[in-house]
Design a protein around this motif. Structure first.
Motif, PDB file in Angstrom:
ATOM      1  N   GLN A 159      22.745   0.448 -51.729  1.00 12.01           N
ATOM      2  CA  GLN A 159      23.644   0.956 -50.695  1.00 12.01           C
ATOM      3  C   GLN A 159      24.751  -0.058 -50.397  1.00 12.01           C
ATOM      4  OE1 GLN A 159      20.766   1.627 -47.595  1.00 12.01           O
ATOM      5  NE2 GLN A 159      20.571   3.818 -48.047  1.00 12.01           N
ATOM      6  N   VAL A 160      24.356  -1.307 -50.264  1.00 12.22           N
ATOM      7  CA  VAL A 160      25.342  -2.361 -49.997  1.00 12.22           C
ATOM      8  C   VAL A 160      26.311  -2.477 -51.166  1.00 12.22           C
ATOM      9  CG1 VAL A 160      25.658  -4.853 -49.691  1.00 12.22           C
ATOM     10  CG2 VAL A 160      23.840  -3.662 -48.442  1.00 12.22           C
ATOM     11  N   LEU A 161      25.808  -2.436 -52.383  1.00 16.62           N
ATOM     12  CA  LEU A 161      26.661  -2.534 -53.563  1.00 16.62           C
ATOM     13  C   LEU A 161      27.653  -1.381 -53.629  1.00 16.62           C
ATOM     14  CD1 LEU A 161      27.425  -3.863 -56.262  1.00 16.62           C
ATOM     15  CD2 LEU A 161      25.573  -2.544 -57.339  1.00 16.62           C
ATOM     16  N   ALA A 162      27.200  -0.181 -53.308  1.00 14.87           N
ATOM     17  CA  ALA A 162      28.092   0.980 -53.339  1.00 14.87           C
ATOM     18  C   ALA A 162      29.229   0.816 -52.343  1.00 14.87           C
ATOM     19  CB  ALA A 162      27.301   2.250 -53.034  1.00 14.87           C
ATOM     20  N   LEU A 163      28.923   0.347 -51.147  1.00 13.69           N
ATOM     21  CA  LEU A 163      29.953   0.163 -50.126  1.00 13.69           C
ATOM     22  C   LEU A 163      30.872  -0.992 -50.486  1.00 13.69           C
ATOM     23  CD1 LEU A 163      27.759   0.758 -46.954  1.00 13.69           C
ATOM     24  CD2 LEU A 163      29.355   2.351 -48.039  1.00 13.69           C
ATOM     25  N   LEU A 164      30.313  -2.038 -51.091  1.00 12.39           N
ATOM     26  CA  LEU A 164      31.131  -3.144 -51.603  1.00 12.39           C
ATOM     27  C   LEU A 164      32.108  -2.617 -52.644  1.00 12.39           C
ATOM     28  CD1 LEU A 164      29.733  -6.604 -52.734  1.00 12.39           C
ATOM     29  CD2 LEU A 164      31.409  -5.380 -54.090  1.00 12.39           C
ATOM     30  N   GLY A 165      31.612  -1.764 -53.534  1.00 12.02           N
ATOM     31  CA  GLY A 165      32.460  -1.177 -54.570  1.00 12.02           C
ATOM     32  C   GLY A 165      33.547  -0.288 -54.002  1.00 12.02           C
ATOM     33  N   ALA A 166      33.305   0.251 -52.806  1.00 16.22           N
ATOM     34  CA  ALA A 166      34.299   1.106 -52.153  1.00 16.22           C
ATOM     35  C   ALA A 166      35.354   0.300 -51.423  1.00 16.22           C
ATOM     36  CB  ALA A 166      33.611   2.050 -51.177  1.00 16.22           C
ATOM     37  N   ILE A 173      30.556  -2.893 -43.870  1.00 13.01           N
ATOM     38  CA  ILE A 173      29.262  -2.491 -44.429  1.00 13.01           C
ATOM     39  C   ILE A 173      28.193  -2.558 -43.351  1.00 13.01           C
ATOM     40  CG2 ILE A 173      27.446  -3.094 -46.089  1.00 13.01           C
ATOM     41  CD1 ILE A 173      29.673  -4.158 -47.933  1.00 13.01           C
ATOM     42  N   ALA A 174      28.222  -3.614 -42.542  1.00 12.76           N
ATOM     43  CA  ALA A 174      27.256  -3.768 -41.461  1.00 12.76           C
ATOM     44  C   ALA A 174      27.336  -2.591 -40.496  1.00 12.76           C
ATOM     45  CB  ALA A 174      27.496  -5.086 -40.731  1.00 12.76           C
ATOM     46  N   GLY A 175      28.573  -2.206 -40.149  1.00  8.01           N
ATOM     47  CA  GLY A 175      28.744  -1.076 -39.247  1.00  8.01           C
ATOM     48  C   GLY A 175      28.266   0.227 -39.857  1.00  8.01           C
ATOM     49  N   ARG A 176      28.537   0.403 -41.131  1.00 11.36           N
ATOM     50  CA  ARG A 176      28.144   1.643 -41.812  1.00 11.36           C
ATOM     51  C   ARG A 176      26.621   1.768 -41.898  1.00 11.36           C
ATOM     52  NH1 ARG A 176      31.291   4.969 -45.190  1.00 11.36           N
ATOM     53  NH2 ARG A 176      30.017   6.722 -45.853  1.00 11.36           N
ATOM     54  N   LEU A 177      25.947   0.647 -42.143  1.00 12.33           N
ATOM     55  CA  LEU A 177      24.491   0.670 -42.334  1.00 12.33           C
ATOM     56  C   LEU A 177      23.719   0.308 -41.072  1.00 12.33           C
ATOM     57  CD1 LEU A 177      24.233  -0.996 -45.872  1.00 12.33           C
ATOM     58  CD2 LEU A 177      24.279   1.439 -45.294  1.00 12.33           C
ATOM     59  N   HIS A 178      24.443  -0.013 -39.994  1.00 15.09           N
ATOM     60  CA  HIS A 178      23.820  -0.338 -38.709  1.00 15.09           C
ATOM     61  C   HIS A 178      22.900  -1.558 -38.822  1.00 15.09           C
ATOM     62  CE1 HIS A 178      25.449   3.482 -37.370  1.00 15.09           C
ATOM     63  NE2 HIS A 178      24.806   4.096 -38.342  1.00 15.09           N
ATOM     64  N   THR A 183      23.063 -10.221 -42.242  1.00 15.81           N
ATOM     65  CA  THR A 183      22.144  -9.574 -43.190  1.00 15.81           C
ATOM     66  C   THR A 183      22.903  -9.055 -44.397  1.00 15.81           C
ATOM     67  OG1 THR A 183      20.658  -8.935 -41.386  1.00 15.81           O
ATOM     68  CG2 THR A 183      20.428  -7.736 -43.464  1.00 15.81           C
ATOM     69  N   VAL A 184      24.098  -8.511 -44.158  1.00 19.73           N
ATOM     70  CA  VAL A 184      24.925  -8.037 -45.271  1.00 19.73           C
ATOM     71  C   VAL A 184      25.275  -9.195 -46.195  1.00 19.73           C
ATOM     72  CG1 VAL A 184      27.116  -6.977 -45.931  1.00 19.73           C
ATOM     73  CG2 VAL A 184      25.875  -6.133 -43.941  1.00 19.73           C
ATOM     74  N   LYS A 185      25.658 -10.336 -45.621  1.00 22.81           N
ATOM     75  CA  LYS A 185      25.989 -11.508 -46.429  1.00 22.81           C
ATOM     76  C   LYS A 185      24.813 -11.902 -47.315  1.00 22.81           C
ATOM     77  CE  LYS A 185      29.349 -13.524 -43.212  1.00 22.81           C
ATOM     78  NZ  LYS A 185      29.638 -14.668 -42.312  1.00 22.81           N
ATOM     79  N   HIS A 208      31.192   0.835 -59.659  1.00 28.28           N
ATOM     80  CA  HIS A 208      31.954   1.985 -60.147  1.00 28.28           C
ATOM     81  C   HIS A 208      31.380   2.478 -61.466  1.00 28.28           C
ATOM     82  CE1 HIS A 208      35.453   2.428 -57.443  1.00 28.28           C
ATOM     83  NE2 HIS A 208      35.276   1.144 -57.196  1.00 28.28           N
ATOM     84  N   GLU A 209      31.063   1.547 -62.348  1.00 29.74           N
ATOM     85  CA  GLU A 209      30.567   1.915 -63.667  1.00 29.74           C
ATOM     86  C   GLU A 209      29.243   2.650 -63.584  1.00 29.74           C
ATOM     87  OE1 GLU A 209      31.043  -0.389 -67.858  1.00 29.74           O
ATOM     88  OE2 GLU A 209      30.027  -1.477 -66.257  1.00 29.74           O
ATOM     89  N   ALA A 210      28.405   2.252 -62.616  1.00 27.12           N
ATOM     90  CA  ALA A 210      27.097   2.882 -62.450  1.00 27.12           C
ATOM     91  C   ALA A 210      27.183   4.200 -61.680  1.00 27.12           C
ATOM     92  CB  ALA A 210      26.151   1.943 -61.722  1.00 27.12           C
ATOM     93  N   GLY A 211      28.379   4.526 -61.183  1.00 30.94           N
ATOM     94  CA  GLY A 211      28.546   5.771 -60.441  1.00 30.94           C
ATOM     95  C   GLY A 211      28.077   5.704 -59.010  1.00 30.94           C
ATOM     96  N   LEU A 212      27.829   4.504 -58.503  1.00 30.17           N
ATOM     97  CA  LEU A 212      27.321   4.368 -57.140  1.00 30.17           C
ATOM     98  C   LEU A 212      28.370   4.724 -56.101  1.00 30.17           C
ATOM     99  CD1 LEU A 212      25.260   1.044 -57.337  1.00 30.17           C
ATOM    100  CD2 LEU A 212      24.410   3.390 -57.445  1.00 30.17           C
ATOM    101  N   VAL A 213      29.629   4.398 -56.368  1.00 31.23           N
ATOM    102  CA  VAL A 213      30.677   4.614 -55.373  1.00 31.23           C
ATOM    103  C   VAL A 213      30.897   6.093 -55.129  1.00 31.23           C
ATOM    104  CG1 VAL A 213      33.094   4.174 -54.781  1.00 31.23           C
ATOM    105  CG2 VAL A 213      31.762   2.424 -55.961  1.00 31.23           C
ATOM    106  N   THR A 214      30.813   6.893 -56.169  1.00 32.97           N
ATOM    107  CA  THR A 214      31.027   8.336 -56.010  1.00 32.97           C
ATOM    108  C   THR A 214      29.889   8.994 -55.238  1.00 32.97           C
ATOM    109  OG1 THR A 214      29.958   8.767 -58.157  1.00 32.97           O
ATOM    110  CG2 THR A 214      32.357   8.505 -58.139  1.00 32.97           C
ATOM    111  N   ASP A 215      28.759   8.302 -55.094  1.00 29.54           N
ATOM    112  CA  ASP A 215      27.612   8.855 -54.378  1.00 29.54           C
ATOM    113  C   ASP A 215      27.635   8.517 -52.893  1.00 29.54           C
ATOM    114  OD1 ASP A 215      26.584   9.879 -56.742  1.00 29.54           O
ATOM    115  OD2 ASP A 215      25.313   8.131 -57.132  1.00 29.54           O
ATOM    116  N   VAL A 216      28.645   7.747 -52.443  1.00 28.53           N
ATOM    117  CA  VAL A 216      28.707   7.339 -51.039  1.00 28.53           C
ATOM    118  C   VAL A 216      29.309   8.488 -50.217  1.00 28.53           C
ATOM    119  CG1 VAL A 216      29.664   5.724 -49.371  1.00 28.53           C
ATOM    120  CG2 VAL A 216      28.958   4.915 -51.631  1.00 28.53           C
ATOM    121  N   PRO A 217      28.581   9.017 -49.239  1.00 25.53           N
ATOM    122  CA  PRO A 217      29.111  10.113 -48.412  1.00 25.53           C
ATOM    123  C   PRO A 217      30.363   9.682 -47.664  1.00 25.53           C
ATOM    124  CG  PRO A 217      26.733   9.843 -48.077  1.00 25.53           C
ATOM    125  CD  PRO A 217      27.199   8.657 -48.863  1.00 25.53           C
ATOM    126  N   GLY A 218      31.341  10.581 -47.612  1.00 25.69           N
ATOM    127  CA  GLY A 218      32.541  10.316 -46.840  1.00 25.69           C
ATOM    128  C   GLY A 218      33.597   9.537 -47.567  1.00 25.69           C
TER     129      GLY A 218
END
Length: 219
Positions: A159-166, A173-178, A183-185, A208-218
């Motif tokens: 999840q963190v990697l996907a948001l980093l990729g975005a 990221i901290a705000g998105r994952l509450h 902890t994010v660091k 991006h290559e793993a397709g994680l970013v496209t799976d992030v809602p919103g």
């Protein structure tokens, strides 16, 4: 921010875009690599937006020197579709982001904000070019290999990697994952180690290559 490009019209266009955002300011301009380095040392901007190819000293060499001598200044490379051969070198020189000169102005503003906040930023079209250039061969095979690498991460790390990729900063990221930013660091540090990548940009490419970013809602 510092704006370095040998084309006056490009600089004028970027200046006009930046002027629409009251949180951003162009504090210096440069028309070649040497001027860019001098301006980075003099003004110490949070972000340097540097054209990959410039006279006297190219943008890649200038970016490397800025990262070495003014490490607090993050560098975003301005590129075109015809400059793919420079991508690997730019990554190795520690570029924090890539933007297309012909891209959406909103991407430029988003990229500068993201990198200023400590994130990596790849506009979607640039990400595809980076992946194609670095990967070569069978894209499906590359995607499968990237997914195997990211599957070794925990669910939260993915999840963190996907948001980093975005292009999100640690705070976003901290705000998105509450969760708290510290902890994010810790997650980001663990992700870089486990994936054996050197920096956030390389991690973003893999996301991006793993397709994680496209799976992030919103997104």
């Amino acid at each position: 921010m510092l704006l370095a490009d040998d084309e006056a019209m490009i600089r004028a266009g970027v200046r006009a875009i930046v002027a629409t955002d009251p949180a951003l300011e162009v504090v210096a301009e440069a028309a070649d690599g040497h001027q860019a380095i001098e301006a980075a040392h003099r003004y110490r901007p949070d972000v340097a937006l540097v054209d990959i190819r410039m006279p006297r000293l190219d943008g890649l060499a200038a970016a490397a020197e800025i990262r070495r001598t003014a490490p607090a200044t993050a560098v975003i490379m301005l590129t075109t579709f015809g400059e793919d051969d420079y991508i690997a070198r730019a990554l190795s020189e520690g570029a924090a982001g890539f933007l297309l000169k012909s891209g959406d102005p909103r991407e430029l503003l988003a990229g500068v904000h993201a990198v200023a906040a400590g994130a990596a930023y790849l506009s979607p079209r640039v990400a595809h070019r980076v992946i194609a250039h670095l990967g070569g061969g069978d894209r499906m095979a590359r995607g499968a290999a990237a997914r195997r690498r990211t599957d070794a991460l925990t669910t939260r790390e993915r999840q963190v990697l996907a948001l980093l990729g975005a292009g999100m900063s640690n705070a976003e990221i901290a705000g998105r994952l509450h969760i708290v930013e510290g902890t994010v660091k810790a997650y980001v540090s663990a992700i870089l180690t486990r994936l054996d990548v050197r920096n956030r940009v390389q991690a973003a490419v893999l996301a991006h290559e793993a397709g994680l970013v496209t799976d992030v809602p919103g997104l």
